[in-house]
Design an enzyme around this catalytic site. Structure first.
Site, PDB file in Angstrom:
ATOM      1  N   ASP A  50       1.103  -0.598   0.032  1.00 28.77           N
ATOM      2  CA  ASP A  50      -0.153   0.049   0.023  1.00 28.77           C
ATOM      3  C   ASP A  50       0.962   1.126  -0.524  1.00 28.77           C
ATOM      4  O   ASP A  50       0.038   2.278  -0.775  1.00 28.77           O
ATOM      5  CB  ASP A  50      -1.026   0.208   1.415  1.00 28.77           C
ATOM      6  CG  ASP A  50      -1.875  -0.854   1.535  1.00 28.77           C
ATOM      7  OD1 ASP A  50      -3.535  -0.875   1.051  1.00 28.77           O
ATOM      8  OD2 ASP A  50      -0.987  -2.173   1.821  1.00 28.77           O
ATOM      9  N   ASP A 120      -6.376  -0.993  -3.478  1.00 30.06           N
ATOM     10  CA  ASP A 120      -7.403  -1.631  -2.529  1.00 30.06           C
ATOM     11  C   ASP A 120      -8.675  -3.523  -2.859  1.00 30.06           C
ATOM     12  O   ASP A 120      -7.970  -4.228  -3.316  1.00 30.06           O
ATOM     13  CB  ASP A 120      -8.948  -0.944  -3.829  1.00 30.06           C
ATOM     14  CG  ASP A 120      -9.942  -1.249  -3.572  1.00 30.06           C
ATOM     15  OD1 ASP A 120     -10.419  -1.340  -2.396  1.00 30.06           O
ATOM     16  OD2 ASP A 120     -11.100  -1.638  -4.239  1.00 30.06           O
ATOM     17  N   THR A 122      -7.132  -4.755   0.861  1.00 32.88           N
ATOM     18  CA  THR A 122      -5.762  -5.154   0.971  1.00 32.88           C
ATOM     19  C   THR A 122      -5.813  -6.023   2.365  1.00 32.88           C
ATOM     20  O   THR A 122      -4.872  -7.135   1.872  1.00 32.88           O
ATOM     21  CB  THR A 122      -5.272  -3.378   2.317  1.00 32.88           C
ATOM     22  OG1 THR A 122      -5.328  -2.851   1.693  1.00 32.88           O
ATOM     23  CG2 THR A 122      -4.134  -3.921   3.360  1.00 32.88           C
ATOM     24  N   LYS A 223     -15.766  -5.238  -7.276  1.00 29.77           N
ATOM     25  CA  LYS A 223     -17.315  -5.801  -7.120  1.00 29.77           C
ATOM     26  C   LYS A 223     -17.704  -4.943  -7.932  1.00 29.77           C
ATOM     27  O   LYS A 223     -18.154  -5.550  -9.068  1.00 29.77           O
ATOM     28  CB  LYS A 223     -17.326  -4.656  -5.745  1.00 29.77           C
ATOM     29  CG  LYS A 223     -17.099  -5.706  -4.857  1.00 29.77           C
ATOM     30  CD  LYS A 223     -17.798  -5.516  -3.662  1.00 29.77           C
ATOM     31  CE  LYS A 223     -17.182  -6.081  -2.155  1.00 29.77           C
ATOM     32  NZ  LYS A 223     -16.780  -5.099  -1.704  1.00 29.77           N
ATOM     33  N   ASP A 246     -12.211   5.356  -2.478  1.00 28.19           N
ATOM     34  CA  ASP A 246     -13.127   3.822  -2.797  1.00 28.19           C
ATOM     35  C   ASP A 246     -14.088   3.112  -4.251  1.00 28.19           C
ATOM     36  O   ASP A 246     -13.901   2.700  -4.957  1.00 28.19           O
ATOM     37  CB  ASP A 246     -14.076   2.945  -1.975  1.00 28.19           C
ATOM     38  CG  ASP A 246     -12.005   2.788  -0.356  1.00 28.19           C
ATOM     39  OD1 ASP A 246     -11.645   2.229  -0.987  1.00 28.19           O
ATOM     40  OD2 ASP A 246     -12.796   3.077   0.522  1.00 28.19           O
TER      41      ASP A 246
END
Length: 394
Positions: A50, A120, A122, A223, A246
């Site tokens: 990250d 995204d 993690t 998603k 996000d």
């Protein structure tokens, strides 16, 4: 290359290029084996992947676009020196070949905010669910999410001989690139939601959509990817846990293919520099029939979600956004009639209703992880990282 490419198209092009470098950095961290995991909060992890990916993305974009505001998820030392091999100053030529939509051609640096989630998913990364991991770079203009990049570092990782990783990008009014789109099944409803951040309210909101199947995966980027690919009909997340980094890139890409992402009140979110970082109104994303799914959300769950700061007016010059969904109508308190089996690619024109007592889905699916994984709830190499999680323009 398009003659004199616009600012927005140059940012998208640079973002595609730097997402490739960031994904290589993430894969290298895993290969070395020392993830450097720290806990930022409850169910909120950070790894060296990250941190390193954010250093790469923010420093690179800052060098190329110094007057554009950039916000990243991770809190990092702004005086930290950046390794030379972290800096990516290239542009993706395929992006620059495309024509900029008319409404974005006169965009100025002060109109733009870039939202970065360097990794995204993690939690899934630390547990071996590598295909859930994405790099997200979202671009907003005057508070509106208009373009985005989603890079999947481990796409095809279970298919030897296939290219590893892929980059999906899109601009509203231009379209999206880098993936194959299919039509969702017409004879059943499939909903995706969080794999590792779930509670009773999240579950109840999903069940109220009366799904035949629920796909639980990690990462908002992942998603929305399976949504635009046609593997599911909706992404439902009744939580205040999502952040602007996000959803900015996924929202822009989804809207570029005619889909819709709003909060639970049907509000398209504001991505300006001064907004709060949390999406406290929940997240609902669909490829079609957005009003139908909004109508499914029980009133008591909607009441628990804040009304988001709404995206300011932007003249899209005739470009249809949100698939033409009547979001103003969806915000009203009337209760339309529910259609249990919406037909993909058709709007329900407001004929939707809340369904508070939906049955439990026939099938709940959590994709398997990687072998051995544990399932779970520029020129100058000495440049420092800008303060990427503040309201300072870079």
């Amino acid at each position: 290359m398009a003659a004199n490419p616009s600012l927005v198209m140059r940012i998208v092009s640079a973002s595609v290029a730097v997402s490739n470098r960031a994904s290589n950095i993430i894969r290298n961290v895993l290969t070395k084996g020392d993830l450097g995991i720290i806990e930022k909060g409850k169910n909120d992890l950070q790894t060296e992947a990250d941190r390193s990916a954010q250093r790469c993305i923010v420093a690179s974009l800052h060098k190329q676009f110094p007057n554009v505001a950039i916000f990243g998820e991770e809190q990092l030392d702004p005086q930290e020196k950046i390794p030379k091999d972290f800096i990516e100053l290239g542009f993706d030529e395929e992006v620059l070949k495309q024509s900029c939509p008319e409404y974005l051609k006169e965009t100025k640096p002060e109109d733009v905010v870039i939202w970065v989630d360097p990794l995204d998913g993690t939690a899934e990364f630390t547990q071996g669910f590598l295909d859930h991991v994405t790099v997200l770079i979202g671009i907003s203009v005057k508070g509106n999410a208009v373009a985005g990049v989603i890079h999947q570092p481990w796409f095809n990782y279970e298919k030897p001989g296939f290219p590893l990783g892929r980059c999906i990008w899109g601009v509203i009014g231009l379209g999206s690139f880098g993936f194959e789109r299919e039509t969702p099944p017409a004879n059943k409803i499939i909903v995706t939601t969080s794999r590792s951040h779930s509670d009773r309210m999240v579950t109840e909101a999903v069940e109220a959509c009366n799904p035949d199947e629920v796909v639980r995966v990690g990462g908002a980027g992942h998603k929305v990817l399976i949504l635009i690919e046609g593997k599911v009909h909706a992404y439902v997340f009744a939580s205040k846990g999502c952040k602007k980094w996000d959803t900015c890139a996924p929202e822009a890409i989804l809207h570029s293919v005619g889909g819709t992402l709003t909060d639970f009140h049907g509000i398209r979110m504001n991505y300006g520099a001064e907004v709060q970082r949390k999406n406290t109104g929940g997240v609902l994303a669909t490829v079609s029939n957005h009003q139908h799914f909004l109508g499914c959300i029980p009133e008591h769950i909607r009441d628990c979600m804040d009304r988001s700061s709404e995206a300011p007016p932007l003249d899209f010059m005739g470009v249809t956004i949100c698939g033409g969904a009547d979001l103003e109508g969806a915000k009203k308190d009337d209760t339309p009639t529910l259609d249990k089996s919406p037909t993909p690619n058709e709007d329900t024109d407001g004929k939707d209703a809340k369904q508070d007592n939906a049955p439990v889905p026939d099938k709940i699916h959590t994709p398997n992880g990687a072998p051995g994984s544990t399932p779970s709830s520029d020129d100058n190499p000495s440049d420092s990282v800008p303060n990427n999680n503040a309201t300072t323009k870079l």
